[in-house]
Motif scaffolding. Structure first.
Motif, PDB file in Angstrom:
ATOM      1  N   LYS A  85       0.794  -0.845   0.048  1.00  0.00           N
ATOM      2  CA  LYS A  85      -0.087   0.062  -0.333  1.00  0.00           C
ATOM      3  C   LYS A  85       0.298   1.270   0.327  1.00  0.00           C
ATOM      4  N   ARG A  86       2.353   1.183  -0.403  1.00  0.00           N
ATOM      5  CA  ARG A  86       2.865   2.451  -0.883  1.00  0.00           C
ATOM      6  C   ARG A  86       3.821   2.000  -2.239  1.00  0.00           C
ATOM      7  N   ILE A  87       4.142   3.124  -2.585  1.00  0.00           N
ATOM      8  CA  ILE A  87       5.184   2.906  -3.875  1.00  0.00           C
ATOM      9  C   ILE A  87       6.444   3.977  -3.416  1.00  0.00           C
ATOM     10  N   PRO A  88       7.153   2.138  -3.103  1.00  0.00           N
ATOM     11  CA  PRO A  88       8.732   3.228  -2.611  1.00  0.00           C
ATOM     12  C   PRO A  88       9.669   4.081  -3.958  1.00  0.00           C
ATOM     13  N   ILE A  89      10.516   4.906  -4.086  1.00  0.00           N
ATOM     14  CA  ILE A  89      10.990   5.792  -4.562  1.00  0.00           C
ATOM     15  C   ILE A  89      11.796   4.762  -5.552  1.00  0.00           C
TER      16      ILE A  89
END
Length: 416
Positions: A202-206
């Motif tokens: 539930k996130r978009i790592p850089i």
């Protein structure tokens, strides 16, 4: 159907049945049960991370029931014949005895009946190790990255049959893998790293955004805000100003007594499309001429006594309902940052400017999912949640974030 939705439906049904026996009214049982359930939902009892721990469930269900009771008391004048001390006592005892145990059983059933999925990863292990390890942990070991490969046709052909699916973890190899698997004339499941990361973390790592840069640049270009979001903002800000007005008055008087004027703190922040606006909030620190932007934890010695009370429960931020009503902010979105920090982070962190594709918010996905960021690495981690929100936001996600902000305040996550 998603497993957590099944658990939600079971809980709702049980709470409604129980309250029907207490109230003998279908409407009353449904209405009151939904309020209690919303309180429980706000404390994230359906998150897989918390389902497995009985003690965690007990604490969260108890906190949620109490919040639900507070919500019900608002309607006491309309339902005084139904609402008595036994209604609250019976609900508290029965729900605390049943829901945590039920969730523990459901979690064990889920783990037992979910088979492990083994991936052959097309990409370099050293570039992805930390992210893939996090996915394995989050999936409770049901997703396993067994082997990494920078493939040749012969090696790919010999390896593929040993695995359940192929994970493409490098955009440059996407077409190559598709072509090679098509030549094998057998159907193999192909999963792409961005999809798997977003679904589980539930996130978009850089680093993932950089690796699949073309995909994410197109995705962020399509960012739009719906009219429903503005309606929610107007309704929510008016309601917020009404509900918080007594606390706002007390806060203003307390600041005036402790440290004099001004009571309100104003500062330029960066909003949607990189435009500046004046953010307002109650002053929680001693008067001081700022020479440069600082993280909040660098100024702990300046916090007023009243500030130590209002900051953890976000009363100091309640004036931002005015910013929301004006249209500078939204109830839900990335938190608005100081201009010097924005300029610094835009230079040092790729994709940072994408958080300005939407209006900044009073609360946000990053605020309920991650702690307060006080250095560059933590800013990157928190940004990964903001990016996921920008890409995946909708009105139902906004409502979920508003509800679960109660849990973030209760556990003092992200408060400074």
């Amino acid at each position: 159907m998603n497993f957590s939705r099944i658990i939600i439906l079971i809980d709702l049904f049980l709470i409604m049945v129980f309250n029907y026996f207490l109230t003998s009214s279908v409407f009353s049982s449904v209405f009151l049960s939904v309020i209690i359930w919303l309180g429980i939902y706000a404390f994230r009892v359906y998150d897989y991370d918390y389902l497995k721990d009985y003690n965690e469930q007990l604490i969260r269900v108890f906190a949620g029931i109490v919040i639900g009771f507070i919500g019900i008391l608002i309607f006491y004048p309309l339902m005084d014949k139904i609402l008595n001390r036994w209604f609250f006592i019976y609900n508290l005892i029965i729900l605390l005895l049943t829901i945590p145990i039920l969730h523990k059983i459901e979690y064990l059933i889920l783990i037992k009946n979910t088979s492990q999925k083994r991936y052959l990863v097309i990409g370099r292990k050293d570039e992805l190790k930390d992210i893939l390890n996090e996915i394995e942990r989050k999936s409770q070991g049901k997703v396993k990255f067994t082997e990494f490969l920078n493939p040749s046709p012969a090696v790919l052909k010999s390896k593929i049959a040993q695995y359940d699916a192929v994970l493409v973890a490098d955009q440059e190899l996407e077409k190559y893998v598709k072509n090679q698997l098509n030549e094998l004339k057998e159907k193999y499941e192909i999963e792409y790293l961005p999809n798997l990361v977003e679904k589980i973390l539930k996130r978009i790592p850089i680093e993932v955004a950089i690796k699949f840069k073309d995909y994410y640049e197109i995705a962020f270009q399509n960012t739009k805000e719906s009219p429903a979001k503005r309606i929610l903002d107007i309704f929510g800000s008016i309601l917020g100003l009404i509900l918080f007005s007594p606390f706002m008055l007390i806060t203003a008087i307390a600041i005036l007594i402790e440290d004099g004027r001004p009571v309100i703190f104003k500062q330029l922040r960066v909003g949607k499309d990189n435009k500046h606006f004046t953010l307002v909030k109650f002053r929680s620190m001693k008067k001081h001429k700022e020479d440069k932007a600082k993280f909040a934890d660098q100024e702990e010695d300046r916090i007023l006594k009243i500030g130590r009370l209002i900051r953890p429960v976000r009363i100091d931020e309640s004036l931002q309902f005015i910013n929301i009503l004006k249209g500078d902010m939204s109830i839900v979105g990335p938190r608005p940052e100081q201009i010097p920090f924005v300029r610094q982070f835009e230079k040092e962190i790729e994709f940072y400017s994408q958080r300005h594709n939407v209006k900044p918010g009073l609360t946000g996905w990053a605020q309920i999912m991650y702690k307060y960021a006080s250095d560059l690495n933590e800013v990157k981690k928190k940004l990964s949640y903001d990016l996921w929100y920008v890409k995946n936001r909708n009105i139902f996600l906004d409502l979920k974030i508003i509800l679960q902000t109660l849990e973030a305040i209760f556990w003092k996550r992200g408060a400074k």
